[in-house]
Design an enzyme around this catalytic site. Structure first.
Site, PDB file in Angstrom:
ATOM      1  CD  GLU A 115      -2.214  -1.227   2.972  1.00 61.44           C
ATOM      2  OE1 GLU A 115      -2.306  -0.150   3.579  1.00 61.44           O
ATOM      3  OE2 GLU A 115      -2.632  -2.301   3.420  1.00 61.44           O
ATOM      4  CG  ASP A 119       4.009  12.409   4.903  1.00 61.74           C
ATOM      5  OD1 ASP A 119       3.969  12.062   6.100  1.00 61.74           O
ATOM      6  OD2 ASP A 119       4.874  13.157   4.438  1.00 61.74           O
ATOM      7  CE  LYS A 317       9.017   6.984   6.260  1.00 56.71           C
ATOM      8  NZ  LYS A 317       9.803   7.247   7.352  1.00 56.71           N
TER       9      LYS A 317
HETATM   10  S1  IVH Z   1      -0.684   0.376   8.901  1.00 57.32           S
HETATM   11  C1  IVH Z   1      -0.152  -1.868  12.532  1.00 57.32           C
HETATM   12  N1  IVH Z   1      -0.914   1.381   6.480  1.00 57.32           N
HETATM   13  O1  IVH Z   1       2.331   5.055   9.074  1.00 57.32           O
HETATM   14  C2  IVH Z   1      -0.010  -1.120  11.284  1.00 57.32           C
HETATM   15  N2  IVH Z   1      -0.016   2.754   8.189  1.00 57.32           N
HETATM   16  O2  IVH Z   1       4.676   4.396  10.714  1.00 57.32           O
HETATM   17  C3  IVH Z   1      -0.011   0.332  11.500  1.00 57.32           C
HETATM   18  N3  IVH Z   1       0.558   4.993   7.483  1.00 57.32           N
HETATM   19  O3  IVH Z   1       0.905   5.576  12.206  1.00 57.32           O
HETATM   20  C4  IVH Z   1      -0.264   1.180  10.408  1.00 57.32           C
HETATM   21  N4  IVH Z   1      -0.045   4.777   5.396  1.00 57.32           N
HETATM   22  O4  IVH Z   1      -0.080   6.853  10.242  1.00 57.32           O
HETATM   23  C5  IVH Z   1      -0.524   1.597   7.744  1.00 57.32           C
HETATM   24  N5  IVH Z   1      -1.180   2.157   4.319  1.00 57.32           N
HETATM   25  C6  IVH Z   1      -0.803   2.365   5.581  1.00 57.32           C
HETATM   26  C7  IVH Z   1      -0.280   3.597   6.012  1.00 57.32           C
HETATM   27  C8  IVH Z   1       0.110   3.748   7.332  1.00 57.32           C
HETATM   28  C9  IVH Z   1       0.451   5.602   6.313  1.00 57.32           C
HETATM   29  C10 IVH Z   1       1.121   5.628   8.700  1.00 57.32           C
HETATM   30  C11 IVH Z   1       0.239   5.549   9.907  1.00 57.32           C
HETATM   31  C12 IVH Z   1       1.079   4.946  10.982  1.00 57.32           C
HETATM   32  C13 IVH Z   1       2.453   5.155  10.460  1.00 57.32           C
HETATM   33  C14 IVH Z   1       3.365   4.089  10.981  1.00 57.32           C
END
Ligand code: IVH
Length: 670
Positions: A115, A119, A317
């Site tokens: 996915e 941001d 990233k």
């Molecule tokens: S999953 C347990 N999916 O990334 C899994 N997070 O570094 C937790 N984020 O706090 C998150 N796109 O704000 C997930 N497709 C995505 C995401 C995503 C952005 C962010 C989210 C999370 C942070 C973690």
């Protein structure tokens, strides 16, 4: 129209408006003209105005934002909102998948959801019987802030779930990202520029700023959007993996990112990474990488989480974005603690969609290490939401007219000679009466990290100091309505509001108060430790260096700094004045119980404290400790040479905490 008829028509209108909003904001495929929609909306508002008791929480009218809040309430998450571990290259991708296979002891093909990593800001939405009841920020992962009314204004968030005939659980907790599309960001900043308001550095900050508005009408005026990416408890849904889940969530009315794909091999994952990196600049919103998740919920559960992040997911990233520009000047800013920071003034340059015109050069050593000159063409970098950085000069582009950066020998604000203590990188103004330090301390005291006094932000504080109304902290509590109302840009209303928030800030907790003072080496965490140890402000101010050192987590530097601070007669004078002005500092009687509902089991030896101490810590924070493995266990803490419990826990899908993670969780970071 009588009430019964109105109720019927309202229901019809709500249903139609929700349908069209979904077509427009979620599917991006409207089936009526804007004007027709507005017409229906006006009709809805008319009936609701006539019969206010017919307004329901899922009515589209609720999206305009109701009355402002006084403050944000806490919202505890039912399951922690975790973070993600990062990887940066293909080797790390191989490590990630290999580790998963090892953990599962399986060679079988695993399907991964891939996915875009949005941001924006993570939020949690709680639906009860299909209606949005609560929305919250992530906060520290365990407790966030209740921003329900703000989130109700986000058009892509369903107030009521769709999906006639679908089996909607009684309670559904979904998670996703709120973000501000690029277009909305540019327009917002344009508007702010025209009105002389400070600009947002990037869409992410703008989204955060828009959600953290006590007045939901402000949030409603920002074109925020939302993509869903998870549910808190997948086993409570009719789905068995992410592919089914996203399809199901889409039918319930959520906006699911159309770029989500499912991959089985490294090559596929890698190709998707290249693809996303290629299209990222053409998307209407910012992404800073991609997220790779094991799709199957059974496998996810077996893999479990560390304290910080799930083992079944990782963020890959994108490399930071870079650009070149010219250093046109260097300014020297004096901070709260007297530290003098060189700041490069740059010719404005667009770095990955954000205009950059300033970058911190940190300190003198950094300037020397990089060999920077004024007039240099330099490489600047911005990674995610961090402050832009000057990486290096491009020496080939020098013309000979570059000038050395002269570090001042006297404070640029008060002309006091600067000092650079042995062994420190920072050059400081040590004049306790330096106006720049005083101003920064006041800004800090009233700001978000301090007492968070609404209406006394940076700009207003500057104005109060300039006008002579405020010279030191107690002066804030001496401000009168009539002092403020006559200031430039103020009025009766804003003066009234500021006075009310000052009045409110007069009563505060010991930890918050200590933190707000901005004593060197005493941040939020240390302030919290101090407030747990000392029963009152009096005890704290009377403490000796030895007393401070007795507090676990407080080191030499903080202890010395505290003694210094409280032995200064002007500090004590200030504190006395504050108390005279009615400041009340409350010491919490009951400690909070962050581990309430958590059940811990220990295995192996801990090397930083005895097991008894560890157990004590858990209990103090409301958690439970058991000696045998069972389904009730929420955390297995693994010390050195953990035994059979580890295997059993893995088989039962119980999360295993490494020692360091455990110490962090109980607030004893190592
Ligand atoms: S999953 C347990 N999916 O990334 C899994 N997070 O570094 C937790 N984020 O706090 C998150 N796109 O704000 C997930 N497709 C995505 C995401 C995503 C952005 C962010 C989210 C999370 C942070 C973690």
């Amino acid at each position: 129209m009588d009430k019964k008829k109105a109720a019927e028509r309202l229901q019809e209108l709500r249903q139609q408006l929700s349908f069209h909003a979904h077509r427009y904001y979620v599917l991006d495929d409207p089936v009526i003209a804007d004007g027709e929609y507005d017409q229906l909306f006006r009709e809805l508002l008319e009936y609701e105005q006539q019969f206010p008791d017919l307004i329901t929480p899922d009515s589209p009218s609720q999206r305009v934002g109701g009355a402002p809040l006084d403050r944000f309430e806490e919202a505890r998450h039912s399951a922690p909102m975790l973070s993600l571990d990062n990887i940066f290259d293909q080797d790390e991708l191989l490590d990630f998948t290999a580790k998963i296979q090892r953990y599962l002891q399986s060679e079988a093909t695993i399907s991964y959801a891939v996915e875009p990593k949005l941001d924006g800001l993570a939020v949690e939405l709680i639906y009860e019987h299909g209606v949005l009841r609560q929305g919250a920020t992530r906060g520290d992962g365990l407790v966030g802030e209740d921003i329900t009314v703000q989130l109700q204004t986000v058009q892509a968030i369903p107030l009521k779930l769709l999906g006639e005939g679908l089996d909607i659980p009684e309670r559904l907790v979904v998670r996703g990202e709120v973000f501000l599309p690029r277009q909305g960001f540019f327009e917002l900043n344009q508007q702010r520029e025209e009105q002389g308001e400070p600009l947002f550095a990037n869409p992410r900050n703008a989204a955060a700023g828009s959600l953290r508005q006590l007045d939901p009408k402000v949030t409603a005026s920002r074109p925020l959007s939302f993509f869903v990416y998870a549910v808190a408890e997948p086993t409570l849904t009719p789905c068995s993996d992410l592919e089914e889940l996203f399809f199901w969530l889409g039918r319930l009315g959520f906006r699911v990112n159309p770029l989500i794909t499912f991959c089985q091999t490294h090559e596929e994952i890698r190709a998707q990474y290249d693809y996303l990196q290629q299209v990222r600049h053409d998307l209407g919103y910012e992404i800073d990488g991609m997220v790779i998740k094991v799709s199957d919920f059974g496998l996810q559960q077996r893999l479990g989480n560390t304290a910080r992040a799930p083992r079944w997911a990782v963020a890959w990233k994108f490399p930071a974005v870079q650009a070149t520009t010219v250093i046109s000047d260097v300014l020297f800013q004096v901070g709260r603690t007297g530290a003098v920071t060189p700041v490069a003034v740059l010719e404005p340059v667009n770095v990955g969609g954000v205009m950059v015109q300033r970058a911190s050069l940190h300190n003198r050593d950094e300037i020397e290490r990089k060999g920077l000159l004024i007039g240099d063409t330099v490489l600047v970098q911005r990674a995610g939401d961090v402050i832009p950085e000057v990486i290096k000069p491009i020496v080939d582009r020098r013309t000979g007219s570059e000038q050395p950066i002269e570090f001042p020998v006297r404070c640029p604000e008060c002309a006091h000679p600067l000092v650079r203590p042995e062994g420190e990188a920072v050059t400081r103004c040590v004049n306790g009466h330096c106006p720049a330090q005083r101003l920064q301390s006041l800004i800090y005291f009233a700001g978000k990290s301090g007492l968070d006094i609404d209406g006394l932000g940076r700009r207003n504080m500057e104005q109060l100091v300039e006008s002579g109304l405020v010279e030191d902290i107690p002066d804030i509590f001496n401000l009168k309505h009539e002092d403020l109302a006559v200031l430039d840009g103020w009025g009766e209303k804003s003066a009234e509001k500021a006075i009310a928030s000052i009045e409110k800030a007069k009563t505060t907790s010991l930890s918050r108060f200590i933190g707000a003072l901005g004593v060197r080496y005493v941040g939020e965490v240390t302030a919290e430790l101090l407030s747990r140890h000392f029963a009152s402000l009096d005890e704290l101010t009377a403490a000796t260096r030895e007393d401070f050192l007795e507090v676990e987590g407080i080191g030499e530097q903080a202890a010395a700094s505290l003694v210094d601070y409280f032995s200064d007669s002007s500090t004590m004078e200030m504190l006395n004045r504050l108390l005279q002005l009615g400041m009340v500092i409350v010491v919490p009687e009951t400690a909070d119980n962050p581990l309430d509902g958590h059940v811990f089991l220990f295995t192996g030896t801990l090397d930083k404290m005895s097991r008894n101490e560890a157990k004590q810590l858990v209990k103090e924070q409301g958690g439970q400790v058991v000696s045998g493995i069972s389904k009730r266990v929420t955390h297995l803490v693994a010390g050195e040479k953990g035994g059979s419990k580890l295997k059993k826990a893995a088989a039962m899908g119980i999360p295993v905490l490494e020692q360091d993670d455990f110490f962090r969780l109980v607030g004893k970071p190592v």
